[in-house]
Motif scaffolding. Structure first.
Motif, PDB file in Angstrom:
ATOM      1  N   ALA A   1       3.355   5.884  -5.697  1.00  0.00           N
ATOM      2  CA  ALA A   1       3.146   5.951  -7.147  1.00  0.00           C
ATOM      3  C   ALA A   1       1.937   6.818  -7.486  1.00  0.00           C
ATOM      4  CB  ALA A   1       2.955   4.536  -7.700  1.00  0.00           C
ATOM      5  N   ALA A   2       0.870   6.697  -6.667  1.00  0.00           N
ATOM      6  CA  ALA A   2      -0.338   7.503  -6.903  1.00  0.00           C
ATOM      7  C   ALA A   2      -0.048   8.987  -6.705  1.00  0.00           C
ATOM      8  CB  ALA A   2      -1.450   7.062  -5.949  1.00  0.00           C
ATOM      9  N   ARG A   3       0.705   9.318  -5.666  1.00  0.00           N
ATOM     10  CA  ARG A   3       1.047  10.729  -5.421  1.00  0.00           C
ATOM     11  C   ARG A   3       1.917  11.284  -6.551  1.00  0.00           C
ATOM     12  NH1 ARG A   3       3.299  11.669   0.469  1.00  0.00           N
ATOM     13  NH2 ARG A   3       3.295  13.809  -0.363  1.00  0.00           N
ATOM     14  N   SER A   4       2.776  10.442  -7.102  1.00  0.00           N
ATOM     15  CA  SER A   4       3.599  10.863  -8.244  1.00  0.00           C
ATOM     16  C   SER A   4       2.707  11.182  -9.436  1.00  0.00           C
ATOM     17  CB  SER A   4       4.592   9.760  -8.619  1.00  0.00           C
ATOM     18  OG  SER A   4       5.417   9.413  -7.532  1.00  0.00           O
ATOM     19  N   ASP A   5       1.749  10.302  -9.680  1.00  0.00           N
ATOM     20  CA  ASP A   5       0.832  10.517 -10.806  1.00  0.00           C
ATOM     21  C   ASP A   5      -0.050  11.745 -10.593  1.00  0.00           C
ATOM     22  OD1 ASP A   5       1.710   8.451 -12.395  1.00  0.00           O
ATOM     23  OD2 ASP A   5       0.270   6.996 -11.628  1.00  0.00           O
ATOM     24  N   ILE A   6      -0.441  11.972  -9.346  1.00  0.00           N
ATOM     25  CA  ILE A   6      -1.236  13.175  -9.040  1.00  0.00           C
ATOM     26  C   ILE A   6      -0.420  14.421  -9.372  1.00  0.00           C
ATOM     27  CG2 ILE A   6      -2.238  14.544  -7.162  1.00  0.00           C
ATOM     28  CD1 ILE A   6      -3.004  11.841  -5.830  1.00  0.00           C
ATOM     29  N   GLY A   7       0.838  14.423  -8.957  1.00  0.00           N
ATOM     30  CA  GLY A   7       1.705  15.561  -9.238  1.00  0.00           C
ATOM     31  C   GLY A   7       1.911  15.795 -10.724  1.00  0.00           C
TER      32      GLY A   7
ATOM     33  N   ALA B   1       0.822  -1.220   0.000  1.00  0.00           N
ATOM     34  CA  ALA B   1       0.000   0.000   0.000  1.00  0.00           C
ATOM     35  C   ALA B   1       0.853   1.266   0.000  1.00  0.00           C
ATOM     36  CB  ALA B   1      -0.925  -0.007   1.211  1.00  0.00           C
ATOM     37  N   SER B   2       1.971   1.252   0.757  1.00  0.00           N
ATOM     38  CA  SER B   2       2.809   2.451   0.830  1.00  0.00           C
ATOM     39  C   SER B   2       3.453   2.769  -0.516  1.00  0.00           C
ATOM     40  CB  SER B   2       3.893   2.279   1.900  1.00  0.00           C
ATOM     41  OG  SER B   2       4.693   1.137   1.621  1.00  0.00           O
ATOM     42  N   PHE B   3       3.796   1.716  -1.280  1.00  0.00           N
ATOM     43  CA  PHE B   3       4.399   1.935  -2.593  1.00  0.00           C
ATOM     44  C   PHE B   3       3.338   2.378  -3.608  1.00  0.00           C
ATOM     45  CE2 PHE B   3       7.595  -1.627  -1.393  1.00  0.00           C
ATOM     46  CZ  PHE B   3       8.155  -0.799  -0.428  1.00  0.00           C
ATOM     47  N   LEU B   4       2.155   1.785  -3.494  1.00  0.00           N
ATOM     48  CA  LEU B   4       1.040   2.209  -4.354  1.00  0.00           C
ATOM     49  C   LEU B   4       0.703   3.681  -4.099  1.00  0.00           C
ATOM     50  CD1 LEU B   4      -1.302  -0.910  -3.998  1.00  0.00           C
ATOM     51  CD2 LEU B   4      -0.169  -0.168  -6.101  1.00  0.00           C
ATOM     52  N   LEU B   5       0.753   4.066  -2.811  1.00  0.00           N
ATOM     53  CA  LEU B   5       0.470   5.454  -2.456  1.00  0.00           C
ATOM     54  C   LEU B   5       1.522   6.385  -3.047  1.00  0.00           C
ATOM     55  CD1 LEU B   5      -1.279   7.461  -0.822  1.00  0.00           C
ATOM     56  CD2 LEU B   5       0.286   7.088   1.096  1.00  0.00           C
TER      57      LEU B   5
ATOM     58  N   GLN C   1      -4.553   7.716   4.165  1.00  0.00           N
ATOM     59  CA  GLN C   1      -3.707   8.212   3.083  1.00  0.00           C
ATOM     60  C   GLN C   1      -4.301   7.863   1.716  1.00  0.00           C
ATOM     61  OE1 GLN C   1      -0.597  10.015   3.386  1.00  0.00           O
ATOM     62  NE2 GLN C   1      -1.522  10.305   5.396  1.00  0.00           N
ATOM     63  N   GLY C   2      -4.919   6.682   1.643  1.00  0.00           N
ATOM     64  CA  GLY C   2      -5.574   6.282   0.391  1.00  0.00           C
ATOM     65  C   GLY C   2      -6.771   7.175   0.081  1.00  0.00           C
ATOM     66  N   CYS C   3      -7.579   7.474   1.127  1.00  0.00           N
ATOM     67  CA  CYS C   3      -8.724   8.379   0.946  1.00  0.00           C
ATOM     68  C   CYS C   3      -8.255   9.776   0.554  1.00  0.00           C
ATOM     69  CB  CYS C   3      -9.542   8.445   2.237  1.00  0.00           C
ATOM     70  SG  CYS C   3     -10.410   6.922   2.647  1.00  0.00           S
ATOM     71  N   TRP C   4      -7.188  10.217   1.187  1.00  0.00           N
ATOM     72  CA  TRP C   4      -6.635  11.547   0.904  1.00  0.00           C
ATOM     73  C   TRP C   4      -6.186  11.648  -0.556  1.00  0.00           C
ATOM     74  CZ3 TRP C   4      -0.943  12.463   0.992  1.00  0.00           C
ATOM     75  CH2 TRP C   4      -0.626  13.804   0.728  1.00  0.00           C
ATOM     76  N   ALA C   5      -5.428  10.637  -0.993  1.00  0.00           N
ATOM     77  CA  ALA C   5      -4.927  10.658  -2.376  1.00  0.00           C
ATOM     78  C   ALA C   5      -6.081  10.567  -3.377  1.00  0.00           C
ATOM     79  CB  ALA C   5      -3.942   9.504  -2.590  1.00  0.00           C
ATOM     80  N   ARG C   6      -7.027   9.684  -3.119  1.00  0.00           N
ATOM     81  CA  ARG C   6      -8.150   9.523  -4.055  1.00  0.00           C
ATOM     82  C   ARG C   6      -9.031  10.776  -4.083  1.00  0.00           C
ATOM     83  NH1 ARG C   6      -9.973   5.296  -6.926  1.00  0.00           N
ATOM     84  NH2 ARG C   6     -12.169   5.173  -7.482  1.00  0.00           N
ATOM     85  N   GLY C   7      -9.181  11.422  -2.942  1.00  0.00           N
ATOM     86  CA  GLY C   7      -9.940  12.674  -2.897  1.00  0.00           C
ATOM     87  C   GLY C   7      -9.299  13.746  -3.765  1.00  0.00           C
ATOM     88  N   GLN C   8      -7.968  13.823  -3.716  1.00  0.00           N
ATOM     89  CA  GLN C   8      -7.252  14.786  -4.555  1.00  0.00           C
ATOM     90  C   GLN C   8      -7.443  14.470  -6.039  1.00  0.00           C
ATOM     91  OE1 GLN C   8      -3.320  14.244  -2.556  1.00  0.00           O
ATOM     92  NE2 GLN C   8      -3.278  16.471  -2.554  1.00  0.00           N
ATOM     93  N   VAL C   9      -7.364  13.174  -6.367  1.00  0.00           N
ATOM     94  CA  VAL C   9      -7.525  12.752  -7.763  1.00  0.00           C
ATOM     95  C   VAL C   9      -8.898  13.156  -8.287  1.00  0.00           C
ATOM     96  CG1 VAL C   9      -7.606  10.806  -9.366  1.00  0.00           C
ATOM     97  CG2 VAL C   9      -5.949  10.805  -7.517  1.00  0.00           C
ATOM     98  N   LEU C  10      -9.921  12.846  -7.528  1.00  0.00           N
ATOM     99  CA  LEU C  10     -11.288  13.139  -7.971  1.00  0.00           C
ATOM    100  C   LEU C  10     -11.501  14.637  -8.144  1.00  0.00           C
ATOM    101  CD1 LEU C  10     -13.227  10.547  -5.791  1.00  0.00           C
ATOM    102  CD2 LEU C  10     -13.080  10.562  -8.282  1.00  0.00           C
ATOM    103  N   PHE C  11     -10.930  15.426  -7.247  1.00  0.00           N
ATOM    104  CA  PHE C  11     -11.076  16.875  -7.366  1.00  0.00           C
ATOM    105  C   PHE C  11     -10.389  17.369  -8.644  1.00  0.00           C
ATOM    106  CE2 PHE C  11     -10.166  21.352  -6.453  1.00  0.00           C
ATOM    107  CZ  PHE C  11     -11.429  21.776  -6.067  1.00  0.00           C
TER     108      PHE C  11
ATOM    109  N   ILE D   1      -5.374   0.572  -3.374  1.00  0.00           N
ATOM    110  CA  ILE D   1      -5.077   0.799  -1.953  1.00  0.00           C
ATOM    111  C   ILE D   1      -6.333   0.587  -1.115  1.00  0.00           C
ATOM    112  CG2 ILE D   1      -4.413   2.537  -0.235  1.00  0.00           C
ATOM    113  CD1 ILE D   1      -2.760   3.884  -2.500  1.00  0.00           C
ATOM    114  N   LEU D   2      -7.451   1.185  -1.556  1.00  0.00           N
ATOM    115  CA  LEU D   2      -8.676   1.139  -0.759  1.00  0.00           C
ATOM    116  C   LEU D   2      -9.376  -0.212  -0.823  1.00  0.00           C
ATOM    117  CD1 LEU D   2     -10.008   4.725  -1.516  1.00  0.00           C
ATOM    118  CD2 LEU D   2      -8.910   3.904   0.573  1.00  0.00           C
ATOM    119  N   VAL D   3      -9.102  -0.981  -1.876  1.00  0.00           N
ATOM    120  CA  VAL D   3      -9.632  -2.357  -1.918  1.00  0.00           C
ATOM    121  C   VAL D   3      -9.007  -3.179  -0.793  1.00  0.00           C
ATOM    122  CG1 VAL D   3      -9.510  -4.512  -3.237  1.00  0.00           C
ATOM    123  CG2 VAL D   3     -10.290  -2.421  -4.339  1.00  0.00           C
ATOM    124  N   GLN D   4      -7.716  -2.933  -0.540  1.00  0.00           N
ATOM    125  CA  GLN D   4      -7.034  -3.645   0.546  1.00  0.00           C
ATOM    126  C   GLN D   4      -7.539  -3.196   1.917  1.00  0.00           C
ATOM    127  OE1 GLN D   4      -2.721  -3.582   0.347  1.00  0.00           O
ATOM    128  NE2 GLN D   4      -2.760  -3.472  -1.887  1.00  0.00           N
TER     129      GLN D   4
END
Length: 388
Positions: A83-89, A77-81, A112-122, A103-106
């Motif tokens: 990678a996700a933050r990199s893609d968000i940037g 999950a930490s590595f997925l996070l 942190q998963g909710c935080w990252a996904r919230g940023q993506v959706l916005f 991340i959230l399926v796990q």
């Protein structure tokens, strides 16, 4: 060994190292344990490197680093996070959305998963869902300053967007520009150029500039969008309108031809091409009113009188003896245009088309189309009359 490998797959690298050390204390530095130790040390270095890259907004490098970590532990999950933050940037929202889902399926309550996904959706324009997820992330981790800042910023930017839309509807375009600019400037760290929200906000601001006839400012915003997202059609359409406002119809025609070849199914681009072609032809056409020397509201009688006067003046026979061939050709051309002007302006239907901006070729095409429509109508009438 089994415990260390399990921890590696969970992304718990420091715990994995502790298990390796315990193994070495009990069994010595066997080749197999040394191999795992080397793997773990490399992963710890990558983790530090990746986190520093994220901190310094080096998102492309961070993406590579966390991709290497995911090769070692695809479900961590930490590595997925990371990678996700990199893609968000980088504004790669589709990829970030897939990573945050994993991340959230796990663990559905991973803050942190909710935080990252919230940023993506916005960033994808799903402001309501994005803010809801950020609020959930803060509920799960109320002490996180990072999540608090994200939620506060997102709410402020969303308020600017909603108010700007109201200002646009009320035709308060200058106020809308100010609000959108504030929203763009205050999103932290920045809105990535490849994110849908970046394109939406800059295009909306370009639209407001366009309505105020601030064509150069509109073009600047469109250029920012299209540099990062060439396939964003709304920005192309506003760009074309701004260029038309600057009377640069030829550039629009050239650009719309090129972009239409890449996106041939886009009906809006096809209409933009037709408009550009129309305006280019309109710009190049002869001003028959000026040529005849009469007003655009002149009656048919006045037009015919003006034609007679100009015909006497411009007739090729009026040229002095010994005039050059070039002057003779030019006189013949002007006299021919004079007759063309009389033909078009003395016919109500053709004059109406000319006043709307059509050039002689387009006028003749429409006259011919009208004749064919009448002919088809008459044929249909006679056939129906015969059968009845």
């Amino acid at each position: 060994v089994r415990a260390s490998k399990a921890c590696i797959q969970l992304g718990q690298i420091e715990i994995a190292m502790n298990f390796v050390k315990q193994g070495m204390q009990q069994k010595g530095r066997t080749p197999f344990l040394q191999k795992i130790e080397k793997q773990i040390k490399s992963m710890l270095e990558w983790i530090d490197l990746g986190n520093n890259q994220l901190k310094n907004h080096q998102y492309a490098s961070a993406k590579t680093t966390f991709s290497n970590l995911l090769k070692e532990a695809p479900s961590a999950a930490s590595f997925l996070l990371g990678a996700a933050r990199s893609d968000i940037g980088l504004g790669l929202t589709d990829s970030a959305l897939r990573l945050t889902k994993r991340i959230l399926v796990q663990h559905a309550q991973n803050p942190q998963g909710c935080w990252a996904r919230g940023q993506v959706l916005f960033l994808m324009g799903e402001s309501k869902l994005g803010i809801q997820l950020l609020q959930e992330a803060l509920r799960l981790d109320p002490d996180s300053e990072e999540i608090k800042r994200s939620l506060k910023t997102t709410k402020k930017v969303n308020q600017c967007i909603e108010t700007a839309q109201q200002k646009m509807f009320s035709r308060k375009f200058a106020e809308a520009i100010e609000l959108i600019s504030f929203g763009i400037q205050h999103y932290q760290p920045t809105i990535p150029p490849k994110a849908p929200l970046y394109a939406t906000l800059h295009t909306q601001r370009a639209q407001a500039h366009l309505r105020l006839k601030q064509y150069k400012e509109a073009l600047k915003d469109c250029a920012l969008v299209l540099y990062a997202q060439e396939d964003y059609i709304p920005a192309w359409l506003i760009r074309f309108q701004a260029q038309h406002g600057l009377e640069d119809h030829e550039t629009v025609l050239s650009e719309v031809k090129d972009i239409l070849s890449k996106f041939p199914q886009e009906e809006q681009l096809r209409k933009a091409y037709e408009q550009a072609d129309f305006l280019v032809r309109k710009k190049k056409r002869i001003d028959y009113y000026e040529l005849l020397g009469c007003s655009s509201i002149a009656s048919e009688l006045e037009i015919k009188k003006a034609y007679k006067n100009k015909a006497l003046e411009l007739h090729p026979d009026k040229l002095p003896p010994g005039s050059s061939q070039e002057k003779q050709k030019e006189a013949q051309r002007k006299f021919q245009l004079l007759g063309e002007g009389l033909e078009i302006l003395s016919d109500d239907f053709m004059r109406k088309l000319y006043d709307e901006g059509y050039d002689p070729e387009a006028i003749r095409q429409r006259v011919e189309a009208a004749k064919q429509a009448v002919h088809r109508h008459r044929e249909g009438y006679h056939q129906n009359h015969y059968y009845h």
